[in-house]
Design a protein around this motif. Structure first.
Motif, PDB file in Angstrom:
ATOM      1  N   ASN A  11       0.828  -1.217   0.000  1.00 24.69           N
ATOM      2  CA  ASN A  11       0.000   0.000   0.000  1.00 24.69           C
ATOM      3  C   ASN A  11       0.859   1.262   0.000  1.00 24.69           C
ATOM      4  O   ASN A  11       0.501   2.269  -0.596  1.00 24.69           O
ATOM      5  N   GLU A  12       2.007   1.229   0.653  1.00 24.69           N
ATOM      6  CA  GLU A  12       2.901   2.391   0.660  1.00 24.69           C
ATOM      7  C   GLU A  12       3.516   2.605  -0.731  1.00 24.69           C
ATOM      8  O   GLU A  12       3.636   3.733  -1.199  1.00 24.69           O
ATOM      9  N   LEU A  13       3.884   1.513  -1.385  1.00 28.81           N
ATOM     10  CA  LEU A  13       4.458   1.597  -2.726  1.00 28.81           C
ATOM     11  C   LEU A  13       3.433   2.154  -3.712  1.00 28.81           C
ATOM     12  O   LEU A  13       3.760   3.002  -4.545  1.00 28.81           O
ATOM     13  N   LEU A  14       2.180   1.695  -3.609  1.00 26.65           N
ATOM     14  CA  LEU A  14       1.132   2.209  -4.488  1.00 26.65           C
ATOM     15  C   LEU A  14       0.867   3.688  -4.241  1.00 26.65           C
ATOM     16  O   LEU A  14       0.644   4.457  -5.172  1.00 26.65           O
ATOM     17  N   ALA A  15       0.891   4.109  -2.977  1.00 28.60           N
ATOM     18  CA  ALA A  15       0.663   5.523  -2.654  1.00 28.60           C
ATOM     19  C   ALA A  15       1.766   6.393  -3.243  1.00 28.60           C
ATOM     20  O   ALA A  15       1.494   7.471  -3.783  1.00 28.60           O
ATOM     21  N   ARG A  16       3.008   5.932  -3.140  1.00 25.24           N
ATOM     22  CA  ARG A  16       4.117   6.719  -3.716  1.00 25.24           C
ATOM     23  C   ARG A  16       4.012   6.801  -5.224  1.00 25.24           C
ATOM     24  O   ARG A  16       4.240   7.852  -5.817  1.00 25.24           O
ATOM     25  N   ASN A  17       3.669   5.666  -5.881  1.00 29.51           N
ATOM     26  CA  ASN A  17       3.547   5.671  -7.336  1.00 29.51           C
ATOM     27  C   ASN A  17       2.380   6.536  -7.784  1.00 29.51           C
ATOM     28  O   ASN A  17       2.455   7.200  -8.817  1.00 29.51           O
ATOM     29  N   LEU A  18       1.296   6.554  -7.007  1.00 25.98           N
ATOM     30  CA  LEU A  18       0.156   7.400  -7.348  1.00 25.98           C
ATOM     31  C   LEU A  18       0.526   8.877  -7.233  1.00 25.98           C
ATOM     32  O   LEU A  18       0.146   9.689  -8.069  1.00 25.98           O
ATOM     33  N   ASP A  19       1.298   9.224  -6.207  1.00 30.37           N
ATOM     34  CA  ASP A  19       1.753  10.610  -6.070  1.00 30.37           C
ATOM     35  C   ASP A  19       2.626  11.018  -7.253  1.00 30.37           C
ATOM     36  O   ASP A  19       2.496  12.115  -7.785  1.00 30.37           O
ATOM     37  N   LYS A  20       3.526  10.128  -7.667  1.00 32.86           N
ATOM     38  CA  LYS A  20       4.390  10.426  -8.815  1.00 32.86           C
ATOM     39  C   LYS A  20       3.568  10.568 -10.092  1.00 32.86           C
ATOM     40  O   LYS A  20       3.829  11.454 -10.907  1.00 32.86           O
ATOM     41  N   LEU A  21       2.568   9.704 -10.253  1.00 34.80           N
ATOM     42  CA  LEU A  21       1.738   9.748 -11.452  1.00 34.80           C
ATOM     43  C   LEU A  21       0.947  11.043 -11.527  1.00 34.80           C
ATOM     44  O   LEU A  21       0.908  11.694 -12.568  1.00 34.80           O
ATOM     45  N   THR A  22       0.334  11.444 -10.420  1.00 39.22           N
ATOM     46  CA  THR A  22      -0.441  12.690 -10.438  1.00 39.22           C
ATOM     47  C   THR A  22       0.460  13.897 -10.665  1.00 39.22           C
ATOM     48  O   THR A  22       0.079  14.836 -11.356  1.00 39.22           O
ATOM     49  N   THR A  23       1.674  13.851 -10.123  1.00 45.07           N
ATOM     50  CA  THR A  23       2.608  14.955 -10.347  1.00 45.07           C
ATOM     51  C   THR A  23       2.997  15.031 -11.815  1.00 45.07           C
ATOM     52  O   THR A  23       3.028  16.116 -12.405  1.00 45.07           O
ATOM     53  N   ARG A  24       3.286  13.898 -12.415  1.00 41.99           N
ATOM     54  CA  ARG A  24       3.663  13.891 -13.844  1.00 41.99           C
ATOM     55  C   ARG A  24       2.519  14.360 -14.724  1.00 41.99           C
ATOM     56  O   ARG A  24       2.730  15.138 -15.661  1.00 41.99           O
ATOM     57  N   ILE A  25       1.309  13.884 -14.450  1.00 43.02           N
ATOM     58  CA  ILE A  25       0.149  14.315 -15.241  1.00 43.02           C
ATOM     59  C   ILE A  25      -0.050  15.822 -15.098  1.00 43.02           C
ATOM     60  O   ILE A  25      -0.320  16.525 -16.079  1.00 43.02           O
ATOM     61  N   THR A  26       0.108  16.330 -13.892  1.00 40.93           N
ATOM     62  CA  THR A  26      -0.039  17.769 -13.661  1.00 40.93           C
ATOM     63  C   THR A  26       0.964  18.560 -14.479  1.00 40.93           C
ATOM     64  O   THR A  26       0.605  19.552 -15.134  1.00 40.93           O
ATOM     65  N   TYR A  27       2.229  18.141 -14.447  1.00 39.21           N
ATOM     66  CA  TYR A  27       3.251  18.862 -15.214  1.00 39.21           C
ATOM     67  C   TYR A  27       2.994  18.775 -16.712  1.00 39.21           C
ATOM     68  O   TYR A  27       3.193  19.757 -17.438  1.00 39.21           O
ATOM     69  N   ILE A  28       2.553  17.629 -17.205  1.00 32.78           N
ATOM     70  CA  ILE A  28       2.279  17.479 -18.639  1.00 32.78           C
ATOM     71  C   ILE A  28       1.129  18.398 -19.057  1.00 32.78           C
ATOM     72  O   ILE A  28       1.215  19.106 -20.064  1.00 32.78           O
ATOM     73  N   VAL A  29       0.051  18.409 -18.270  1.00 30.40           N
ATOM     74  CA  VAL A  29      -1.100  19.249 -18.607  1.00 30.40           C
ATOM     75  C   VAL A  29      -0.729  20.730 -18.534  1.00 30.40           C
ATOM     76  O   VAL A  29      -1.067  21.507 -19.430  1.00 30.40           O
ATOM     77  N   LEU A  30      -0.016  21.129 -17.482  1.00 30.74           N
ATOM     78  CA  LEU A  30       0.373  22.530 -17.361  1.00 30.74           C
ATOM     79  C   LEU A  30       1.323  22.958 -18.478  1.00 30.74           C
ATOM     80  O   LEU A  30       1.200  24.057 -19.017  1.00 30.74           O
ATOM     81  N   THR A  31       2.263  22.093 -18.828  1.00 27.48           N
ATOM     82  CA  THR A  31       3.192  22.413 -19.916  1.00 27.48           C
ATOM     83  C   THR A  31       2.445  22.546 -21.236  1.00 27.48           C
ATOM     84  O   THR A  31       2.666  23.500 -21.995  1.00 27.48           O
ATOM     85  N   GLY A  32       1.540  21.607 -21.511  1.00 27.96           N
ATOM     86  CA  GLY A  32       0.756  21.674 -22.745  1.00 27.96           C
ATOM     87  C   GLY A  32      -0.109  22.915 -22.810  1.00 27.96           C
ATOM     88  O   GLY A  32      -0.172  23.603 -23.836  1.00 27.96           O
ATOM     89  N   PHE A  33      -0.777  23.229 -21.695  1.00 30.29           N
ATOM     90  CA  PHE A  33      -1.634  24.412 -21.653  1.00 30.29           C
ATOM     91  C   PHE A  33      -0.816  25.680 -21.810  1.00 30.29           C
ATOM     92  O   PHE A  33      -1.222  26.616 -22.499  1.00 30.29           O
ATOM     93  N   THR A  34       0.358  25.713 -21.197  1.00 29.45           N
ATOM     94  CA  THR A  34       1.225  26.885 -21.323  1.00 29.45           C
ATOM     95  C   THR A  34       1.717  27.056 -22.755  1.00 29.45           C
ATOM     96  O   THR A  34       1.790  28.176 -23.272  1.00 29.45           O
ATOM     97  N   LEU A  35       2.049  25.949 -23.424  1.00 30.58           N
ATOM     98  CA  LEU A  35       2.482  26.031 -24.826  1.00 30.58           C
ATOM     99  C   LEU A  35       1.354  26.554 -25.723  1.00 30.58           C
ATOM    100  O   LEU A  35       1.592  27.391 -26.598  1.00 30.58           O
ATOM    101  N   VAL A  36       0.150  26.048 -25.518  1.00 32.32           N
ATOM    102  CA  VAL A  36      -0.985  26.534 -26.307  1.00 32.32           C
ATOM    103  C   VAL A  36      -1.214  28.017 -26.034  1.00 32.32           C
ATOM    104  O   VAL A  36      -1.456  28.809 -26.952  1.00 32.32           O
ATOM    105  N   LEU A  37      -1.079  28.415 -24.782  1.00 36.94           N
ATOM    106  CA  LEU A  37      -1.236  29.825 -24.421  1.00 36.94           C
ATOM    107  C   LEU A  37      -0.142  30.686 -25.052  1.00 36.94           C
ATOM    108  O   LEU A  37      -0.404  31.799 -25.524  1.00 36.94           O
ATOM    109  N   LEU A  38       1.068  30.177 -25.113  1.00 39.41           N
ATOM    110  CA  LEU A  38       2.166  30.894 -25.750  1.00 39.41           C
ATOM    111  C   LEU A  38       1.913  31.063 -27.248  1.00 39.41           C
ATOM    112  O   LEU A  38       2.146  32.148 -27.807  1.00 39.41           O
ATOM    113  N   ILE A  39       1.398  30.017 -27.876  1.00 36.86           N
ATOM    114  CA  ILE A  39       1.066  30.108 -29.313  1.00 36.86           C
ATOM    115  C   ILE A  39      -0.035  31.144 -29.531  1.00 36.86           C
ATOM    116  O   ILE A  39       0.032  31.946 -30.478  1.00 36.86           O
ATOM    117  N   LEU A  40      -1.042  31.152 -28.648  1.00 42.95           N
ATOM    118  CA  LEU A  40      -2.102  32.163 -28.760  1.00 42.95           C
ATOM    119  C   LEU A  40      -1.556  33.572 -28.575  1.00 42.95           C
ATOM    120  O   LEU A  40      -1.979  34.508 -29.266  1.00 42.95           O
TER     121      LEU A  40
END
Length: 129
Positions: A11-40
């Protein structure tokens, strides 16, 4: 719980992997949104002109402004989530430490003052009038 090869409970290993996954998804979405905003922003910058008193390219500027407002809302939500989540994780760790300490104290108390319930059952309660 079953131990993993790292020696951590599953359960501890799954919690750590879930935290890493949500962090990565957050950075990917923010980077993509920022790039689209920069293009606009670039599109709004290059197409904005004032011709005969009319603003040409104002739609792109409005779209950039709205996107920037959305991005700032997303950022404040994420910052609140991460800081709130860190506080709850620290509180959970403190609770676990307190539970372990209480269990240790209870075990010590049982060993210091053992009672035999059969003998205690024959003792009458003292009544105060």
């Amino acid at each position: 719980m079953a131990d993993t090869k790292n020696g951590l409970p599953l359960n501890e290993l799954l919690a750590r992997n879930l935290d890493k996954l949500t962090t990565r998804i957050t950075y990917i979405v923010l980077t993509g949104f920022t790039l689209v905003l920069l293009i606009l922003m670039i599109k709004a910058w290059t197409t904005f002109e004032i011709v005969n008193g009319q603003n040409v390219g104002k739609e792109w500027l409005d779209l950039f402004r709205d996107g920037f407002l959305i991005l700032s809302g997303i950022l404040t939500t994420l910052i609140g989530y991460y800081f709130g989540n860190r506080g709850s994780e620290a509180a959970l760790k403190q609770i676990e430490e307190i539970k372990k300490e209480n269990q240790r104290l209870l075990a010590n108390l049982d060993s210091i003052a053992p009672t035999i319930e059969e003998e205690d059952a024959g003792i009458e309660a003292i009544k105060i009038n």
